[in-house]
Design an enzyme around this catalytic site. Structure first.
Site, PDB file in Angstrom:
ATOM      1  N   PHE A  88       8.099   1.472  -0.974  1.00  0.00           N
ATOM      2  CA  PHE A  88       9.100   1.659   0.083  1.00  0.00           C
ATOM      3  C   PHE A  88       9.827   3.005   0.000  1.00  0.00           C
ATOM      4  O   PHE A  88      10.499   3.398   0.940  1.00  0.00           O
ATOM      5  CB  PHE A  88      10.139   0.522   0.088  1.00  0.00           C
ATOM      6  CG  PHE A  88       9.585  -0.818   0.452  1.00  0.00           C
ATOM      7  CD1 PHE A  88       9.191  -1.105   1.746  1.00  0.00           C
ATOM      8  CD2 PHE A  88       9.420  -1.807  -0.516  1.00  0.00           C
ATOM      9  CE1 PHE A  88       8.657  -2.348   2.072  1.00  0.00           C
ATOM     10  CE2 PHE A  88       8.885  -3.049  -0.195  1.00  0.00           C
ATOM     11  CZ  PHE A  88       8.503  -3.317   1.107  1.00  0.00           C
ATOM     12  N   ASP A 145       0.857  -1.183   0.000  1.00  0.00           N
ATOM     13  CA  ASP A 145       0.000   0.000   0.000  1.00  0.00           C
ATOM     14  C   ASP A 145       0.899   1.241   0.000  1.00  0.00           C
ATOM     15  O   ASP A 145       1.920   1.254   0.692  1.00  0.00           O
ATOM     16  CB  ASP A 145      -0.867  -0.010   1.268  1.00  0.00           C
ATOM     17  CG  ASP A 145      -2.088   0.869   1.157  1.00  0.00           C
ATOM     18  OD1 ASP A 145      -2.753   0.839   0.109  1.00  0.00           O
ATOM     19  OD2 ASP A 145      -2.390   1.582   2.130  1.00  0.00           O
ATOM     20  N   HIS A 184       8.347  -9.877   5.597  1.00  0.00           N
ATOM     21  CA  HIS A 184       8.286  -8.454   5.253  1.00  0.00           C
ATOM     22  C   HIS A 184       9.233  -7.657   6.157  1.00  0.00           C
ATOM     23  O   HIS A 184       9.424  -8.006   7.326  1.00  0.00           O
ATOM     24  CB  HIS A 184       6.845  -7.958   5.418  1.00  0.00           C
ATOM     25  CG  HIS A 184       6.583  -6.634   4.783  1.00  0.00           C
ATOM     26  ND1 HIS A 184       6.833  -5.441   5.436  1.00  0.00           N
ATOM     27  CD2 HIS A 184       6.104  -6.312   3.554  1.00  0.00           C
ATOM     28  CE1 HIS A 184       6.504  -4.438   4.636  1.00  0.00           C
ATOM     29  NE2 HIS A 184       6.057  -4.941   3.494  1.00  0.00           N
ATOM     30  N   TYR A 201       2.405   4.865   1.024  1.00  0.00           N
ATOM     31  CA  TYR A 201       2.383   5.641   2.261  1.00  0.00           C
ATOM     32  C   TYR A 201       1.243   6.654   2.172  1.00  0.00           C
ATOM     33  O   TYR A 201       1.024   7.270   1.139  1.00  0.00           O
ATOM     34  CB  TYR A 201       3.717   6.363   2.453  1.00  0.00           C
ATOM     35  CG  TYR A 201       4.903   5.434   2.597  1.00  0.00           C
ATOM     36  CD1 TYR A 201       4.991   4.542   3.662  1.00  0.00           C
ATOM     37  CD2 TYR A 201       5.939   5.461   1.672  1.00  0.00           C
ATOM     38  CE1 TYR A 201       6.085   3.691   3.802  1.00  0.00           C
ATOM     39  CE2 TYR A 201       7.042   4.621   1.795  1.00  0.00           C
ATOM     40  CZ  TYR A 201       7.111   3.732   2.864  1.00  0.00           C
ATOM     41  OH  TYR A 201       8.188   2.894   2.991  1.00  0.00           O
TER      42      TYR A 201
END
Length: 333
Positions: A183, A170, A293, A172
């Site tokens: 990321f 998803d 993760h 930020y």
């Protein structure tokens, strides 16, 4: 599969193209219109096709042209005049409402990706997704990333340049953070927790890696690291608010396209959602690495010791491909 290259004004000389000297010298009859395009030996590599992201003049063309031009010159040690691939027109023959919905894709998606995904963009599920986003905008919702950056993953990493794939979940959802690469965050936003853990892993894995103060990963993307989220948009302060709206289907097609059209690509699958998406990747022609993760909730269960970054380079080198310089971030501080 590398897309076909097209040059403006070159139709009259297609029949003689095979007679061009390999050294880059121009035939006497070559049109003056092409005199600015020079062939150089450095243009021959595993990703030689240069793409024109901006063949349609509509907004946001200014920022798009700048980022594309940087992409062409920054990945080569010598400056090579670009050879552009013409964009296909996905709006041709569509109804006015559909044209409006897909104009963003036409204007901001990079040419090789637009060609590969154009048939998907006109499917009912994607048009419904675009209607949802339009309604969100009309209702005054703050959506991230900004419209012109939703497809920045495609502009930074054209299909024919993909060597590594990192899948996110998803975007930020805070102001000024998301910009279309999973990321990654814009400067001067400090690195979020998951990215900090990625940096810690790199410091243990790559000798001499310097942890940067920023979280902007564009230099990785320009080397062929495709970083894309499962959901490509999100409403401000509402995590996963655009999940299961259709973006995930598009991502599955992106993965399938890479699987089918590229070879010797490294897939870094962190967390169970990414691993489920990567189940159909052909392990006989690509290299798949899996781990938990990098989130603080799970990174301690093996992510720091996974050595995915050195293993990626070992694989690429074994195939005679350029390795990724993971330490380029330090030069951008």
């Amino acid at each position: 599969m590398t897309p076909t290259l097209k040059r403006a004004g070159d139709n009259a000389q297609r029949a003689d193209s095979s007679k061009k000297p390999a050294t880059g010298s121009r035939p006497m009859a070559q049109s003056s219109l092409l005199s600015f395009v020079k062939k150089t030996p450095s243009a021959t590599s595993d990703t030689t096709t240069k793409t024109k992201e901006d063949s349609t003049p509509a907004a946001p063309s200014t920022s798009t042209r700048t980022s594309t031009s940087t992409s062409i010159t920054s990945t080569s040690t010598t400056k090579v005049p670009p050879t552009f691939q013409e964009k296909i027109d996905i709006l041709k023959g569509l109804k006015p409402e559909q044209e409006e919905l897909l104009r963003l894709e036409q204007n901001t998606m990079e040419a090789t990706w637009l060609k590969a995904l154009h048939s998907e963009l006109t499917k009912p599920y994607f048009l419904e997704l675009k209607k949802f986003l339009k309604a969100q905008n009309e209702a005054g919702k703050n959506i991230f990333p900004p419209k012109h950056e939703i497809y920045s993953w495609s502009r930074f990493t054209p299909l024919n340049k993909v060597r590594v794939v990192i899948l996110g979940q998803d975007p930020y959802h805070g102001p000024g953070q998301a910009h279309g690469l999973c990321f990654s965050v814009k400067k001067p936003v400090p690195p979020p927790p998951s990215l900090k853990n990625i940096y810690k892993c790199l410091q243990q894995d790559i000798p001499g890696f310097v942890i940067p103060k920023h979280g902007y990963l564009e230099s990785w993307a320009r080397q062929g690291v495709l970083m894309v989220n499962a959901a490509m948009t999100v409403e401000q302060s509402k995590a996963n608010s655009h999940a299961e709206r259709g973006w995930e289907k598009l991502l599955d097609v992106i993965i399938k396209t890479i699987n089918d059209q590229r070879k010797n690509v490294v897939f870094l699958l962190w967390g169970s959602p990414a691993q489920k998406r990567g189940k159909k990747v052909d392990r006989t022609k690509h290299y798949v690495l899996e781990s938990v993760h990098p989130s603080p909730l799970s990174a301690h269960r093996g992510f720091f010791d996974c050595k995915h970054f050195s293993k990626t380079n070992e694989y690429l080198a074994s195939k005679g491909l350029p390795v990724i310089d993971w330490n380029t971030l330090k030069d951008e501080q």
